[in-house]
Design a protein around this motif. Structure first.
Motif, PDB file in Angstrom:
ATOM      1  N   PRO A  25       0.819  -1.204   0.000  1.00 28.90           N
ATOM      2  CA  PRO A  25       0.000   0.000   0.000  1.00 28.90           C
ATOM      3  C   PRO A  25       0.859   1.263   0.000  1.00 28.90           C
ATOM      4  CG  PRO A  25      -0.842  -1.578   1.590  1.00 28.90           C
ATOM      5  CD  PRO A  25       0.474  -2.103   1.112  1.00 28.90           C
ATOM      6  N   SER A  26       0.404   2.261  -0.718  1.00 27.79           N
ATOM      7  CA  SER A  26       1.080   3.557  -0.737  1.00 27.79           C
ATOM      8  C   SER A  26       0.866   4.250   0.603  1.00 27.79           C
ATOM      9  CB  SER A  26       0.503   4.426  -1.860  1.00 27.79           C
ATOM     10  OG  SER A  26      -0.860   4.739  -1.568  1.00 27.79           O
ATOM     11  N   ASP A  27       1.612   5.321   0.830  1.00 30.85           N
ATOM     12  CA  ASP A  27       1.418   6.095   2.057  1.00 30.85           C
ATOM     13  C   ASP A  27      -0.009   6.638   2.140  1.00 30.85           C
ATOM     14  OD1 ASP A  27       3.988   5.561   2.905  1.00 30.85           O
ATOM     15  OD2 ASP A  27       4.802   7.504   2.285  1.00 30.85           O
ATOM     16  N   ALA A  28      -0.570   7.032   1.008  1.00 34.91           N
ATOM     17  CA  ALA A  28      -1.950   7.541   0.999  1.00 34.91           C
ATOM     18  C   ALA A  28      -2.928   6.428   1.373  1.00 34.91           C
ATOM     19  CB  ALA A  28      -2.293   8.125  -0.370  1.00 34.91           C
ATOM     20  N   ASP A  29      -2.704   5.217   0.840  1.00 38.55           N
ATOM     21  CA  ASP A  29      -3.571   4.095   1.190  1.00 38.55           C
ATOM     22  C   ASP A  29      -3.422   3.736   2.671  1.00 38.55           C
ATOM     23  OD1 ASP A  29      -4.612   3.874  -1.365  1.00 38.55           O
ATOM     24  OD2 ASP A  29      -3.349   2.175  -1.934  1.00 38.55           O
ATOM     25  N   ILE A  30      -2.201   3.782   3.175  1.00 35.61           N
ATOM     26  CA  ILE A  30      -1.983   3.498   4.600  1.00 35.61           C
ATOM     27  C   ILE A  30      -2.718   4.522   5.458  1.00 35.61           C
ATOM     28  CG2 ILE A  30      -0.245   3.432   6.442  1.00 35.61           C
ATOM     29  CD1 ILE A  30       1.684   2.207   4.329  1.00 35.61           C
ATOM     30  N   ALA A  31      -2.672   5.786   5.074  1.00 37.36           N
ATOM     31  CA  ALA A  31      -3.380   6.823   5.829  1.00 37.36           C
ATOM     32  C   ALA A  31      -4.883   6.555   5.829  1.00 37.36           C
ATOM     33  CB  ALA A  31      -3.071   8.201   5.257  1.00 37.36           C
ATOM     34  N   THR A  32      -5.415   6.128   4.705  1.00 39.27           N
ATOM     35  CA  THR A  32      -6.843   5.790   4.622  1.00 39.27           C
ATOM     36  C   THR A  32      -7.158   4.602   5.523  1.00 39.27           C
ATOM     37  OG1 THR A  32      -7.008   6.634   2.363  1.00 39.27           O
ATOM     38  CG2 THR A  32      -8.682   5.033   3.050  1.00 39.27           C
ATOM     39  N   MET A  33      -6.313   3.586   5.476  1.00 38.27           N
ATOM     40  CA  MET A  33      -6.523   2.405   6.311  1.00 38.27           C
ATOM     41  C   MET A  33      -6.472   2.764   7.804  1.00 38.27           C
ATOM     42  SD  MET A  33      -4.275  -0.138   3.833  1.00 38.27           S
ATOM     43  CE  MET A  33      -3.297  -0.708   5.163  1.00 38.27           C
ATOM     44  N   MET A  34      -5.554   3.638   8.168  1.00 35.74           N
ATOM     45  CA  MET A  34      -5.451   4.056   9.578  1.00 35.74           C
ATOM     46  C   MET A  34      -6.684   4.846  10.010  1.00 35.74           C
ATOM     47  SD  MET A  34      -2.822   2.857  10.986  1.00 35.74           S
ATOM     48  CE  MET A  34      -2.110   1.539  10.053  1.00 35.74           C
ATOM     49  N   MET A 119     -11.225  -4.755  17.129  1.00 32.32           N
ATOM     50  CA  MET A 119     -12.077  -4.099  16.127  1.00 32.32           C
ATOM     51  C   MET A 119     -11.251  -3.193  15.220  1.00 32.32           C
ATOM     52  SD  MET A 119     -15.550  -3.308  18.261  1.00 32.32           S
ATOM     53  CE  MET A 119     -15.066  -3.474  19.971  1.00 32.32           C
ATOM     54  N   ALA A 120     -10.257  -2.521  15.791  1.00 36.98           N
ATOM     55  CA  ALA A 120      -9.372  -1.682  14.977  1.00 36.98           C
ATOM     56  C   ALA A 120      -8.622  -2.542  13.955  1.00 36.98           C
ATOM     57  CB  ALA A 120      -8.394  -0.919  15.872  1.00 36.98           C
ATOM     58  N   ALA A 121      -8.177  -3.722  14.388  1.00 36.74           N
ATOM     59  CA  ALA A 121      -7.482  -4.636  13.469  1.00 36.74           C
ATOM     60  C   ALA A 121      -8.416  -5.070  12.345  1.00 36.74           C
ATOM     61  CB  ALA A 121      -6.947  -5.851  14.234  1.00 36.74           C
ATOM     62  N   MET A 122      -9.647  -5.404  12.681  1.00 39.04           N
ATOM     63  CA  MET A 122     -10.582  -5.850  11.646  1.00 39.04           C
ATOM     64  C   MET A 122     -10.905  -4.715  10.679  1.00 39.04           C
ATOM     65  SD  MET A 122     -11.975  -8.720  10.864  1.00 39.04           S
ATOM     66  CE  MET A 122     -12.425  -8.796   9.151  1.00 39.04           C
ATOM     67  N   ASN A 123     -11.112  -3.509  11.195  1.00 37.70           N
ATOM     68  CA  ASN A 123     -11.371  -2.376  10.298  1.00 37.70           C
ATOM     69  C   ASN A 123     -10.175  -2.127   9.383  1.00 37.70           C
ATOM     70  OD1 ASN A 123     -13.967  -1.796  11.085  1.00 37.70           O
ATOM     71  ND2 ASN A 123     -13.535   0.334  11.624  1.00 37.70           N
ATOM     72  N   LEU A 124      -8.976  -2.288   9.921  1.00 39.14           N
ATOM     73  CA  LEU A 124      -7.778  -2.093   9.104  1.00 39.14           C
ATOM     74  C   LEU A 124      -7.742  -3.128   7.972  1.00 39.14           C
ATOM     75  CD1 LEU A 124      -4.317  -1.220  10.518  1.00 39.14           C
ATOM     76  CD2 LEU A 124      -4.548  -2.618   8.506  1.00 39.14           C
ATOM     77  N   MET A 125      -8.046  -4.385   8.294  1.00 37.77           N
ATOM     78  CA  MET A 125      -8.059  -5.427   7.271  1.00 37.77           C
ATOM     79  C   MET A 125      -9.136  -5.171   6.229  1.00 37.77           C
ATOM     80  SD  MET A 125      -7.404  -8.873   9.517  1.00 37.77           S
ATOM     81  CE  MET A 125      -7.403  -9.941   8.096  1.00 37.77           C
ATOM     82  N   ILE A 126     -10.328  -4.839   6.686  1.00 37.40           N
ATOM     83  CA  ILE A 126     -11.430  -4.611   5.747  1.00 37.40           C
ATOM     84  C   ILE A 126     -11.123  -3.430   4.833  1.00 37.40           C
ATOM     85  CG2 ILE A 126     -13.832  -3.836   5.608  1.00 37.40           C
ATOM     86  CD1 ILE A 126     -14.379  -5.634   8.051  1.00 37.40           C
ATOM     87  N   SER A 127     -10.546  -2.374   5.388  1.00 39.09           N
ATOM     88  CA  SER A 127     -10.223  -1.219   4.541  1.00 39.09           C
ATOM     89  C   SER A 127      -9.120  -1.565   3.546  1.00 39.09           C
ATOM     90  CB  SER A 127      -9.852   0.000   5.394  1.00 39.09           C
ATOM     91  OG  SER A 127      -8.699  -0.241   6.162  1.00 39.09           O
ATOM     92  N   ALA A 128      -8.131  -2.353   3.963  1.00 38.15           N
ATOM     93  CA  ALA A 128      -7.083  -2.784   3.027  1.00 38.15           C
ATOM     94  C   ALA A 128      -7.692  -3.633   1.914  1.00 38.15           C
ATOM     95  CB  ALA A 128      -5.990  -3.559   3.766  1.00 38.15           C
ATOM     96  N   ASN A 129      -8.605  -4.544   2.280  1.00 41.17           N
ATOM     97  CA  ASN A 129      -9.280  -5.360   1.275  1.00 41.17           C
ATOM     98  C   ASN A 129     -10.103  -4.495   0.326  1.00 41.17           C
ATOM     99  OD1 ASN A 129     -10.042  -7.920   3.762  1.00 41.17           O
ATOM    100  ND2 ASN A 129      -8.233  -7.738   2.471  1.00 41.17           N
TER     101      ASN A 129
END
Length: 194
Positions: A25-34, A119-129
């Motif tokens: 993931p790009s830095d922008a994608d990582i920021a979105t995932m966070m 829940m934070a971990a699951m949201n991070l995974m779902i957003s990455a997916n």
């Protein structure tokens, strides 16, 4: 009524870690995932979690330290096992550690804070997916020992929620048997009586 969100959740799978490839993931994608990861129930707004990014050469260095720790604990490792430890954090192009950060609060129990981290971990995974990346969450032996947590950058009072391996993934993740949801819920029938 059809919903693309429900369709997505009903088909979400974990990708095999060894199949996660560059690009990460790009830095922008990582920021979105966070941003998505932090939009979870958090009683008292305590933020009882934080995230550690393992990428680039840091992944290789962590593997070297974990292999050394495993040998310190178990003695000389066979070559296959040593290589397994060396590659722990370098199999995927990005690993994000989700860390439980306990906070003192007279009204909010620690277990509730830990669940918020899950829940934070699951949201991070779902957003990455949702951004098109494959993910896989593991914890492993080094999460359960103080020396392993220290190598991974955790303070003595912090605990691992999970390490999310993320990368580009071509193809469909393998399906695995799932529980029958109908067997897992029922209407309330009164207090438990054994």
């Amino acid at each position: 009524m059809a919903s693309p969100i429900i369709d997505f959740l009903l088909t979400r799978n974990s990708a095999p870690i060894l199949d996660l490839q560059e690009p990460a993931p790009s830095d922008a994608d990582i920021a979105t995932m966070m941003a998505a990861a932090t939009r979870v129930p958090d009683h008292g707004r305590l933020e009882p979690w934080r995230f550690i990014l393992y990428r680039g050469e840091a992944r290789v260095e962590v593997g070297k330290q974990l292999a050394a720790l495993a040998e310190q604990r178990e003695g000389l490792l066979p070559e296959g096992r040593r290589n397994q430890e060396l590659a722990r954090f370098s199999r995927a192009p990005l690993v994000i550690g989700v860390v439980f950060v306990p906070k003192e609060n007279p009204k909010i129990p620690q277990w509730e804070m830990f669940l918020s981290g899950g829940m934070a971990a699951m949201n991070l995974m779902i957003s990455a997916n949702a951004l098109g990346y494959g993910t896989n969450l593991i914890s492993n032996w080094y999460s359960d020992v103080p020396e392993g947590r220290a190598i991974l950058g955790l303070a003595p009072d912090e605990r691992v929620v999970g390490f999310i391996h993320i990368g580009s993934y071509a193809g469909a993740a393998p399906e695995r048997p799932r529980p029958d949801p109908a067997k897992l819920y029922a209407d309330y029938a009164g207090p438990w009586n054994g």
